[in-house]
Design a protein around this motif. Structure first.
Motif, mmCIF file in Angstrom:
data_model
loop_
_atom_site.group_PDB
_atom_site.id
_atom_site.type_symbol
_atom_site.label_atom_id
_atom_site.label_comp_id
_atom_site.label_asym_id
_atom_site.label_seq_id
_atom_site.Cartn_x
_atom_site.Cartn_y
_atom_site.Cartn_z
ATOM 1 N N ASP A 499 2.960 -4.516 -6.905
ATOM 2 C CA ASP A 499 4.136 -3.658 -7.040
ATOM 3 C C ASP A 499 4.524 -3.033 -5.694
ATOM 4 O O ASP A 499 5.707 -2.989 -5.333
ATOM 5 N N ILE A 500 3.532 -2.557 -4.943
ATOM 6 C CA ILE A 500 3.812 -1.946 -3.646
ATOM 7 C C ILE A 500 4.358 -2.988 -2.672
ATOM 8 O O ILE A 500 5.338 -2.745 -1.959
ATOM 9 N N ARG A 501 3.722 -4.153 -2.636
ATOM 10 C CA ARG A 501 4.175 -5.200 -1.709
ATOM 11 C C ARG A 501 5.606 -5.651 -2.046
ATOM 12 O O ARG A 501 6.385 -5.978 -1.156
ATOM 13 N N GLU A 502 5.939 -5.629 -3.330
ATOM 14 C CA GLU A 502 7.245 -6.125 -3.748
ATOM 15 C C GLU A 502 8.353 -5.113 -3.489
ATOM 16 O O GLU A 502 9.499 -5.493 -3.224
ATOM 17 N N ASN A 566 14.974 -4.949 -1.448
ATOM 18 C CA ASN A 566 13.525 -5.135 -1.530
ATOM 19 C C ASN A 566 12.776 -3.807 -1.595
ATOM 20 O O ASN A 566 11.590 -3.744 -1.287
ATOM 21 N N MET A 567 13.484 -2.726 -2.010
ATOM 22 C CA MET A 567 12.819 -1.444 -2.207
ATOM 23 C C MET A 567 12.752 -1.055 -3.681
ATOM 24 O O MET A 567 12.164 -0.038 -4.029
ATOM 25 N N PHE A 568 13.357 -1.847 -4.547
ATOM 26 C CA PHE A 568 13.254 -1.586 -5.973
ATOM 27 C C PHE A 568 13.642 -2.843 -6.743
ATOM 28 O O PHE A 568 14.285 -3.759 -6.211
ATOM 29 N N ASN A 569 13.236 -2.875 -8.001
ATOM 30 C CA ASN A 569 13.625 -3.943 -8.930
ATOM 31 C C ASN A 569 14.409 -3.322 -10.082
ATOM 32 O O ASN A 569 13.966 -2.335 -10.681
ATOM 33 N N VAL A 570 15.562 -3.883 -10.363
ATOM 34 C CA VAL A 570 16.380 -3.371 -11.461
ATOM 35 C C VAL A 570 15.754 -3.793 -12.791
ATOM 36 O O VAL A 570 15.531 -4.975 -13.036
ATOM 37 N N TYR A 674 6.933 10.842 10.838
ATOM 38 C CA TYR A 674 5.754 10.289 10.173
ATOM 39 C C TYR A 674 5.866 8.781 10.131
ATOM 40 O O TYR A 674 6.947 8.201 10.274
ATOM 41 N N VAL A 675 4.700 8.138 9.925
ATOM 42 C CA VAL A 675 4.615 6.682 9.809
ATOM 43 C C VAL A 675 3.873 6.366 8.520
ATOM 44 O O VAL A 675 2.813 6.928 8.250
ATOM 45 N N ASP A 676 4.438 5.477 7.727
ATOM 46 C CA ASP A 676 3.808 5.051 6.477
ATOM 47 C C ASP A 676 3.578 3.545 6.550
ATOM 48 O O ASP A 676 4.526 2.776 6.729
ATOM 49 N N VAL A 677 2.321 3.137 6.439
ATOM 50 C CA VAL A 677 1.957 1.725 6.537
ATOM 51 C C VAL A 677 1.637 1.205 5.133
ATOM 52 O O VAL A 677 0.865 1.824 4.400
ATOM 53 N N MET A 678 2.229 0.081 4.777
ATOM 54 C CA MET A 678 2.062 -0.456 3.435
ATOM 55 C C MET A 678 0.591 -0.727 3.113
ATOM 56 O O MET A 678 0.119 -0.404 2.021
ATOM 57 N N SER A 679 -0.142 -1.306 4.046
ATOM 58 C CA SER A 679 -1.549 -1.634 3.782
ATOM 59 C C SER A 679 -2.367 -0.375 3.518
ATOM 60 O O SER A 679 -3.254 -0.366 2.653
ATOM 61 N N SER A 680 -2.072 0.718 4.221
ATOM 62 C CA SER A 680 -2.787 1.975 3.990
ATOM 63 C C SER A 680 -2.432 2.560 2.630
ATOM 64 O O SER A 680 -3.292 3.112 1.931
ATOM 65 N N THR A 681 -1.160 2.442 2.239
ATOM 66 C CA THR A 681 -0.731 2.917 0.925
ATOM 67 C C THR A 681 -1.452 2.159 -0.184
ATOM 68 O O THR A 681 -1.885 2.739 -1.186
#
Length: 822
Positions: A499-502, A566-570, A674-681
Motif C-alpha cells: 500500500d505504501i509503495r503504491e 500515484n499518491m492515492f487510489n480511487v 523535513y525529509v520522508d523516505v518511503m523505505s523508512s516509512t
C-alpha cells in the motif's frame, strides 16, 4: 446453628479443587479484561495528551500561504480587548556543532517562541525551568549530544545557548532516539524568538501566531470576522483542533482489545455457570430437605446467592490485582510497539478498575441466574426420591438450539465489523452438532490409542454432551481468534508495504521552507540516479465539521492527473458534477465525516470558508487515508495556496537514496523542513506490527489457557458425578491407570474437537475479513501455518495438562467410598 455465611462458604468450597479452578478462571477472566481496559484507556488518553501538547491551549492560529510573514501584517486583524493570550512562533532549520560520521545527523529544527509563560504551549518538563531565557532540548537530544542542564550548545553559523530545561519527548518538539534515526529526523529544540530571529536575520518574521480569546466571546462569530479581515491576503486563520486521527489509525486495535476482554469474561462466566449449576444438581436432595424443614424459595435463593457472592468478590479482588500488573505490562509493550519515542505517559487505572469491578461482581450472578432459579424451584418430593443427581444423558440434538445457531451463523456472514461476533455465538450453539461429527471420526482413533479406556471415554463424552460441547466451544473460540489475529498480523506488514509503495508517490518526499522553482527541480534532476521529480502542494490544518457537528481537521494535497495519480487510489466516485469545486476524501475521513459521495462538505481553507463537492473516496498511505485531494488548479485559484513546498523524488535504485539525500542537503541545506523516505516509512510500519504480534499472541494464549481451565473443571465435574460408576468399574477390575487414561482421553477428545472446529472457524473468519469491504485494503487471505501449528499444539498441550489433575484424582478414589457415594 451455623451462620448462613458459613453454610454458604462450606457449600461453595465443598469440592475444593473444583472451586479453586473456577476461582482461577474467574480471576484470569477479570485480570485479562482489566488489563485490556487499562491498555486501551491509557493509550487513548496518551494520544489525546500528545495532541494537546502539540496543539497547545490556544483557540486560533494564523499562518500564511508563504512559510514566513511579518508580524506587522497582524495589525488591524485582532482587537486587543478580544485577546486573552498570544504567542508568536518561528520555525527554522539549522545544524548543531558536533562530530558525527554523517552531516545529516546534525540537523536541528529550531522553534523560536516569544513567550512560554502564557500557558498557550505546554511542555512535559523533565528538569529545569522552561520560563528561563535559554535553550530547551529533549531528553533524547541530551543523551545523544551528551549534554546536561547548564551546559552550552553551539550551533553552526549561529551561536551558542545554555541549556535551561530538558523536556520529555512528545508535544511540540521531538528528537530521534538514535544516531541512525538522526539520519532521517531532525533534533527538536526551543529557543527565544528574538534569539532565533537574530541568528537567521529574520527580524520581525514569524511562521505562526497563536492566540486565545476571552471566554465570553462567540468564537464562531470571531472566526467569520477574522476570515473576512484576512480575505485577499496571504494570511488565513484556523481554529485549533485536537484531532489525533490524521496520525493514528488505531480503531482496529481498540476493537481487538474489546473483543479479547469480552471473550475472556464470556469464558469465565461459562466456567462459573458450570460449577454453580453442577453444585445445585448435586445438592438437589439436600435443598429439598431444607425446604421440607421450612426453608422458603427466598431462603434457598439467598443461600445460593451468598455462595455466588464469595466467588464474585474473591475473583474480583484477585483479578483486579493481577489485572493492574498485566495492564502495565500490556500498555508498555503497546507503546513500545506503536510510538516511536519514549514518551512520558500516565497509566489510566480508575475508570478501568470501576468498570472491571462492576463486571466482575455482576457476571457471576448473571451466570448463576438459571441455577438459582433451579435451586429456588426444586420440587421437594421429586428431589428427595430421585437419588440419581447426575445430568441426564442427551443423545438427541436440540432442534431449537441448532436453528438458533444457524441463524446466528448466518448473521455472522454479514459484512460488518461486529457481525462476526454472532459467528462465535453460532459456534457455541451448533457445537453439539460439530461434536457428534468429530466424535464419529475420532472415536475409532481414541479406542485404538487408549483401548477399552478410550471406548469408555467415548461413552462418557456422550453422557455429558452439552456440557462437554460448551467447554470445547470455549477453546474453539480462543483458537479461532488466535488464528485470525495471526493471519491479520502476518498479512498486514506485507499489505502495508504494498500500500505504501503504491500510494507514497515516489521514494523520497522533501518539504522546503521556500517554494520549489523550476530551477530547483532542474538541480534535483541533475543528481545521479534520479528517475522522476515533481512538486505538489499540501495545505495543513484544514478544519471541518462532522455530521454530528464535531470539529475535525486534515490536510489537503494537490494532484495534477487523476488517471496517472500515484499518491492515492480511487475506491469509488460519482459520475455527477457540481458547480462547487471537487474534492476526493480519504476513506477514513469520509467515515468520520459521516456524509456520502456526492454530498457537499464545508471546509475552512486559506481562502476562508467554502463548500466542496465530494467527488469520490480514495485509499492512500498518506495520513492513513485521513486526508483530502483536490486538483492543482483548485489549490492555486480557489484555495489561495499558490506555491508548492513539497517535492517527490523517484530514484532508479533504492541503494542510492543516502547519496541523493546527502546531495539534496548540500544543495538546499537549511531551507529543508523535513525529509520522508518511503523505505523508512515501511520499516517503521512493519516494526510496529511486529511488536503488536508478540503482544497479541501472548494475550490470546492466555485466553486459550483460561479455556483449558474450563476443560479441567468440566472433567472434575464429570468425574464427580460418576463417582459410583468409577467405583464399580474399579471393583470389576479397572486399574488406576485405565481410569486415568479414560479421563485423559475424554479431555483429549474435548481439546481436539475444540482445536479442529476452532481452526475451521478461524480460517472462515480470516476469509470473511479478507473479502470484507470494511476491512483494510491491505488485509489479504492467508493462513499462518506456523501460528496454526502453535495454536493446535498449544490447545492440545493445555488440554493434556488440564486433564492430568482430574484423571489423577479419579484414579485415587477408594473403591469402597466410590461405591457408597451418593
Amino acid at each position: 446453628m451455623l451462620s448462613s455465611f458459613r453454610v454458604s462458604w462450606r457449600n461453595v468450597t465443598r469440592h475444593k479443587k473444583r472451586f479453586f479452578f473456577t476461582l482461577v478462571a474467574v480471576v484470569l477472566g477479570i485480570a485479562v479484561m482489566t488489563s485490556m481496559l487499562i491498555a486501551k484507556e491509557t493509550f487513548f488518553n496518551l494520544m489525546d495528551e500528545q495532541e494537546q501538547l502539540t496543539a497547545g491551549n490556544a483557540d486560533f492560529r494564523i499562518k500564511g500561504n508563504e512559510r514566513f510573514f511579518s508580524e506587522s501584517e497582524l495589525d488591524g486583524v485582532l482587537e486587543k480587548d478580544e485577546l486573552a493570550g498570544e504567542v508568536r512562533i518561528l520555525t527554522k532549520r539549522g545544524f548543531v556543532d558536533m562530530d558525527t560520521e554523517y552531516p545529516e545527523q546534525t540537523t536541528v529544527r529550531f522553534i523560536g517562541i516569544s513567550n512560554l509563560q502564557n500557558g498557550l504551549i505546554e511542555l512535559p518538563v523533565k528538569e529545569g525551568d522552561i520560563t528561563e531565557e535559554g535553550l530547551i532540548i529533549t531528553e533524547n537530544a541530551a543523551d545523544l549530544w551528551n549534554k546536561n542542564l547548564g551546559d552550552k550548545v553551539m550551533f553552526q553559523g549561529m551561536g551558542s545557548l545554555t541549556i535551561t530545561a530538558i523536556v520529555n519527548e512528545g508535544g511540540i518538539i521531538n528528537s530521534p532516539e538514535s544516531m541512525d534515526e538522526a539520519l532521517f529526523r531532525d533534533f527538536g529544540v526551543i529557543v527565544p524568538l528574538k534569539v532565533l530571529q537574530g541568528w537567521t536575520g529574520m527580524n520581525n518574521q514569524i511562521s505562526e501566531y497563536r492566540f486565545n480569546v476571552k471566554n465570553a466571546l462567540d468564537k464562531s462569530q470571531l472566526l467569520s470576522s477574522y476570515q473576512l479581515k484576512l480575505e485577499d491576503t496571504n494570511l488565513f486563520v484556523q481554529p485549533i483542533v485536537l484531532d489525533t486521527q490524521q496520525y493514528n489509525d488505531i480503531e482496529g486495535m481498540y476493537f481487538v482489545f474489546d473483543l479479547i476482554a469480552i471473550l475472556s469474561i464470556f469464558i469465565s462466566a461459562f466456567i462459573a455457570f458450570n460449577m454453580i449449576n453442577t453444585s445445585i444438581v448435586e445438592r438437589k436432595r439436600e435443598i429439598s430437605i431444607m425446604k421440607s424443614l421450612g426453608y422458603t424459595k427466598g431462603n434457598v435463593f439467598k443461600l445460593v446467592l451468598k455462595e455466588v457472592g464469595f466467588l464474585a468478590v474473591l475473583g474480583t479482588l484477585f483479578g483486579l490485582g493481577i489485572g493492574i500488573w498485566l495492564g502495565f505490562v500490556v500498555q508498555d509493550m503497546l507503546i513500545t510497539a506503536i510510538v516511536t519515542q519514549d514518551i512520558v505517559h500516565h497509566v489510566e487505572i480508575i475508570t478501568p478498575l470501576i468498570t472491571a469491578s462492576l463486571v466482575g461482581l455482576i457476571f457471576p450472578f448473571i451466570a448463576a441466574a438459571l441455577p438459582l432459579y433451579k435451586a429456588a424451584n426444586t420440587p421437594i418430593l421429586e428431589a428427595m426420591f430421585n437419588k440419581n443427581v447426575s445430568f441426564s444423558t442427551l443423545n438427541k440434538l436440540h432442534i431449537p438450539r441448532i436453528i438458533l445457531g444457524a441463524i446466528c451463523t448466518g448473521i455472522g456472514l454479514i459484512d460488518n465489523v461486529w457481525a462476526f461476533l454472532f459467528l462465535f455465538v453460532g459456534l457455541v450453539l451448533l457445537f453439539p452438532l460439530w461434536m457428534k461429527i468429530v466424535q464419529f471420526v475420532l472415536s475409532p482413533i481414541l479406542e485404538r490409542i487408549f483401548g477399552f479406556s478410550g471406548k469408555q471415554a467415548v461413552r462418557s463424552i456422550h453422557q455429558f454432551v452439552n456440557r462437554n460441547a460448551n467447554t470445547a466451544a470455549m477453546l474453539a473460540i480462543g483458537v479461532s481468534l488466535a488464528l485470525f489475529m495471526s493471519a491479520a498480523l502476518k498479512s498486514l506488514p506485507e499489505g502495508m508495504e504494498d500500500d505504501i509503495r503504491e500510494t507514497f508517490g515516489g521514494d523520497i518526499i522533501i518539504e522546503k521552507e521556500t517554494p520549489w522553482t523550476d530551477t530547483d527541480i532542474q538541480r534535483v534532476n541533475g543528481l545521479a540516479d534520479i528517475s522522476e521529480v515533481y512538486s505538489y502542494a499540501e495545505i495543513p490544518n484544514v478544519t471541518w465539521h462532522t455530521q454530528r457537528n464535531a470539529i475535525r481537521e486534515f490536510s489537503i494535497i494537490s494532484f495534477s492527473d487523476l488517471d496517472g495519480e500515484n499518491m492515492f487510489n480511487v475506491i469509488e466516485k460519482t459520475d455527477k458534477n457540481s458547480e462547487y469545486p471537487s474534492i476526493y476524501v480519504g476513506e477514513r475521513a469520509l467515515q468520520e465525516w459521516g456524509g456520502y459521495i456526492g454530498d457537499l462538505i464545508t471546509l475552512n481553507t486559506p481562502a476562508s470558508e467554502g463548500r466542496f463537492f465530494v467527488k469520490g473516496t480514495v485509499e492512500t498511505s498518506h495520513y492513513t487515508s485521513y486526508v483530502g485531494f483536490v486538483e492543482e488548479a483548485v489549490v492555486r485559484d480557489i484555495l489561495n495556496w499558490p506555491w508548492n513546498y513539497h517535492l517527490v523524488v523517484d530514484v532508479a535504485e533504492e541503494d542510492s537514496i543516502p547519496i541523493i539525500l546527502s546531495g539534496l542537503d548540500n544543495i538546499f541545506g537549511e531551507t529543508i523542513v523535513y525529509v520522508d523516505v518511503m523505505s523508512s516509512t515501511i520499516e517503521q510500519a512493519k516494526s510496529g506490527i511486529t511488536g503488536m504480534n508478540d503482544l497479541m499472541q501472548g494475550l490470546l494464549l492466555l485466553v486459550i489457557a483460561i479455556s483449558a481451565i474450563g476443560i479441567s473443571n468440566t472433567l472434575f465435574m464429570n468425574t464427580l458425578e460418576r463417582t459410583r460408576e468409577l467405583g464399580t468399574m474399579r471393583a470389576l477390575g479397572f486399574t488406576k491407570w485405565q481410569v486415568r487414561f479414560m479421563i485423559m482421553a475424554e479431555g483429549l477428545f474435548i481439546g481436539i474437537t475444540g482445536v479442529i472446529v476452532g481452526t475451521l472457524y478461524g480460517i472462515l473468519v480470516v476469509y470473511l475479513n479478507a473479502i470484507s469491504k470494511q476491512a483494510p485494503m491491505f488485509l489479504s487471505f492467508s493462513i499462518p501455518w506456523t501460528s496454526l501449528a502453535l495454536a493446535m499444539a498449544g490447545g492440545i498441550a493445555f488440554t493434556l495438562i488440564a486433564s492430568w489433575l482430574p484423571s489423577n484424582s479419579a484414579s485415587r478414589i477408594p473403591i469402597k467410598a466410590a461405591i457408597n457415594y451418593e
